[in-house]
Design a protein around this motif. Structure first.
Motif, PDB file in Angstrom:
ATOM      1  N   THR A  99       0.827  -1.203   0.000  1.00 50.72           N
ATOM      2  CA  THR A  99       0.000   0.000   0.000  1.00 50.72           C
ATOM      3  C   THR A  99       0.860   1.251   0.000  1.00 50.72           C
ATOM      4  O   THR A  99       0.597   2.206  -0.741  1.00 50.72           O
ATOM      5  CB  THR A  99      -0.931   0.001   1.226  1.00 50.72           C
ATOM      6  OG1 THR A  99      -1.783  -1.144   1.166  1.00 50.72           O
ATOM      7  CG2 THR A  99      -1.794   1.261   1.253  1.00 50.72           C
ATOM      8  N   HIS A 158       2.363   1.672  -3.380  1.00 52.48           N
ATOM      9  CA  HIS A 158       1.341   2.146  -4.308  1.00 52.48           C
ATOM     10  C   HIS A 158       1.126   3.652  -4.156  1.00 52.48           C
ATOM     11  O   HIS A 158       1.124   4.387  -5.144  1.00 52.48           O
ATOM     12  CB  HIS A 158       0.023   1.395  -4.047  1.00 52.48           C
ATOM     13  CG  HIS A 158      -1.115   1.904  -4.871  1.00 52.48           C
ATOM     14  ND1 HIS A 158      -1.371   1.485  -6.160  1.00 52.48           N
ATOM     15  CD2 HIS A 158      -2.087   2.824  -4.592  1.00 52.48           C
ATOM     16  CE1 HIS A 158      -2.424   2.122  -6.630  1.00 52.48           C
ATOM     17  NE2 HIS A 158      -2.886   2.928  -5.705  1.00 52.48           N
ATOM     18  N   TRP A 161      -1.726  -2.514  -5.232  1.00 52.24           N
ATOM     19  CA  TRP A 161      -2.777  -3.099  -4.402  1.00 52.24           C
ATOM     20  C   TRP A 161      -4.093  -3.241  -5.126  1.00 52.24           C
ATOM     21  O   TRP A 161      -5.022  -3.837  -4.637  1.00 52.24           O
ATOM     22  CB  TRP A 161      -2.980  -2.269  -3.151  1.00 52.24           C
ATOM     23  CG  TRP A 161      -3.359  -0.848  -3.424  1.00 52.24           C
ATOM     24  CD1 TRP A 161      -2.526   0.194  -3.612  1.00 52.24           C
ATOM     25  CD2 TRP A 161      -4.672  -0.314  -3.584  1.00 52.24           C
ATOM     26  NE1 TRP A 161      -3.218   1.348  -3.887  1.00 52.24           N
ATOM     27  CE2 TRP A 161      -4.532   1.060  -3.856  1.00 52.24           C
ATOM     28  CE3 TRP A 161      -5.964  -0.853  -3.513  1.00 52.24           C
ATOM     29  CZ2 TRP A 161      -5.633   1.898  -4.066  1.00 52.24           C
ATOM     30  CZ3 TRP A 161      -7.042   0.001  -3.727  1.00 52.24           C
ATOM     31  CH2 TRP A 161      -6.869   1.349  -3.991  1.00 52.24           C
TER      32      TRP A 161
END
Length: 477
Positions: A5, A8, A476
């Motif tokens: 995450t 990302h 993700w």
């Protein structure tokens, strides 16, 4: 998960940099399409156009429906809400059938249901019948988008995808424009009031059925279907859905949230605009028609131009820029009654549908080929489900802003100013779409036939992540 995450989020801003992909001029791209590809595109475009026509037969006739059934416009808007709520069911059913058994026959069955329920709407005698029929219509309507988008776009040359996506999505405002023109043609011309518009709407799907029967399956579907057969990966329905959910659940959740914002954006700026113009400015049916026609011309041009531009500058950046510019026009869009109203409506819908012009190909690129129709249609319609209350929200809150009562046919009619709630509501939606697009992935140029599922074993076991390695794809979703 936390590491993925963070990675990302770290790549979201850098990947917004304009990609400046070399792209031929649009006329060269148009010449690249073969007759085979043009026929598939035309079929998908016409199906999506008439889907929009059938939907807007209700939004354009709010006052007449309210009078017939002795209800307030906010109660008539419940029918639109029901259509939006039942569309995901149709998308899931027809999307799965289209991915598993081909695009042709699910499309034919889908059109037959559209014909039945559109005809039935014109014969409704009371409010409860009207709501029931429109709910069933929602199932039929929900199946069209995913199948039509896949049929129109999955065989397109890579460089032409942005342009053709924009033209395809322009089918929605084109359908709205046709509904407006035909409503004007039918309005007060027959003793049956609003009903002929719905009866007429049941006719063209017959031609779509004949058109579809004359065409084969798309090349992308055939290639994918043959690959699955050769590898022995045909599974039962439940196993395939479980595999899709396990592999792509994060992507599916993102696409649903993404499409919720887009659907709020279009419904929030369009569905009650005719009612707003009639109530606030006492526009005649003729002037409302002219304004909406100009708005939809702007939408068609915007979808085409921005769809093409997204092939050069990137999907996410183009969407964000359109939402940002659209926000500046919300006040004149809802507060202008002079000649400037035509410019305000033209450019706001240019920006709204400029962003929308990117959506079909963006959804297809973010969807796995094996489940393309299912994912595209279901994510789009689940987004519609989330936005289903948009009409009811705007009409209900708008009733807090009453205007002076009018006398029509000797009766007092209560009218309301919906412009304030439209302006505030849509501003919030623009902000949300900018945010969700900024966070999301992008796979411009993705293969239309390559699929991660092909690397799976026949029992569905997966020992790797989907292969989305470019930074703009994210980690993700």
């Amino acid at each position: 998960m936390a590491i993925r995450t963070r990675e990302h989020l770290r790549t979201r801003l850098p990947t917004l940099k304009p990609q400046l992909n070399p792209t031929p001029n649009p006329f060269t791209l148009i010449r690249e399409l073969t007759l085979h590809q043009w026929l598939f595109f035309l079929l998908g475009f016409l199906a999506w156009t008439w889907d929009a026509f059938d939907f807007h037969t209700v939004t354009l006739t709010y006052p007449e429906l309210a009078e017939t059934f002795n209800k307030k416009p906010s109660e008539i808007s419940v029918a639109v809400t029901l259509v939006l709520m039942f569309r995901p069911l149709g998308a899931a059913i027809f999307g799965f059938m289209s991915d598993r058994y081909g695009r042709k026959w699910p499309f034919v069955v889908n059109c037959i249901l559209l014909i039945i329920f559109e005809l039935a709407t014109g014969f409704c005698n009371n409010y409860r019948q009207f709501l029931a029929v429109r709910a069933m219509f929602g199932i039929a309507m929900g199946g069209i988008y995913g199948n039509a988008a896949a049929t129109a776009l999955e065989d397109c040359p890579e460089e032409a995808r942005g342009l053709i996506s924009g033209v395809y999505q322009s089918g929605y405002p084109f359908g709205y424009l046709l509904a407006t023109v035909f409503w004007k043609a039918f309005d007060d011309k027959t003793p049956h009031g609003w009903r002929p518009l719905f009866w007429f709407g049941a006719g063209p799907p017959v031609l779509l059925i004949i058109f579809r029967m004359c065409l084969p399956e798309t090349d992308a579907y055939n290639k994918r279907h043959n690959s699955r057969n050769e590898k022995g990966t045909t599974r039962g329905a439940v196993a395939e859905i479980k595999l899709a959910m396990r592999m792509y659940w994060q992507r599916l959740i993102y696409l649903v949230l993404f499409m919720a914002g887009f659907n709020y954006m279009s419904h929030g700026t369009q569905d009650i605009v005719a009612l707003m113009l009639k109530n606030k400015y006492d526009f005649s049916a003729t002037k409302i028609t002219r304004v909406i026609v100009v708005a939809n011309i702007g939408a068609i041009i915007g979808g085409t131009i921005v769809g093409y531009s997204s092939q050069i500058f990137g999907r996410r950046l183009s969407i964000i820029v359109m939402c940002f510019l659209g926000g500046f026009l919300l006040y004149p869009y809802t507060s202008t009654s002079g000649p400037g109203i035509y410019a305000a409506f033209f450019f706001l819908q240019f920006f709204v549908h400029g962003a929308w012009g990117i959506v079909p190909i963006h959804l297809i690129e973010l969807s796995p080929p094996a489940f393309r129709t299912f994912v595209v249609g279901t994510s789009y319609q689940l987004g519609n489900l989330i936005s289903a209350a948009s009409n009811t929200i705007e009409t209900t809150i708008g009733e807090r802003y009453p205007l002076p009562d009018k006398i029509e046919d000797g009766e007092v009619v209560h009218v309301y100013d919906y412009s304030v709630v439209m302006r505030i509501f849509t501003a919030c939606v623009f902000v949300y779409v900018i945010f969700i697009t900024f966070l999301g992935p992008e796979e411009l140029g993705k293969s239309m036939t390559e699929d991660d599922e092909d690397e799976a074993s026949d029992d569905g076991e997966q020992n790797h992540l989907p292969l989305h390695n470019r930074p703009e794809s994210g980690n993700w979703a």
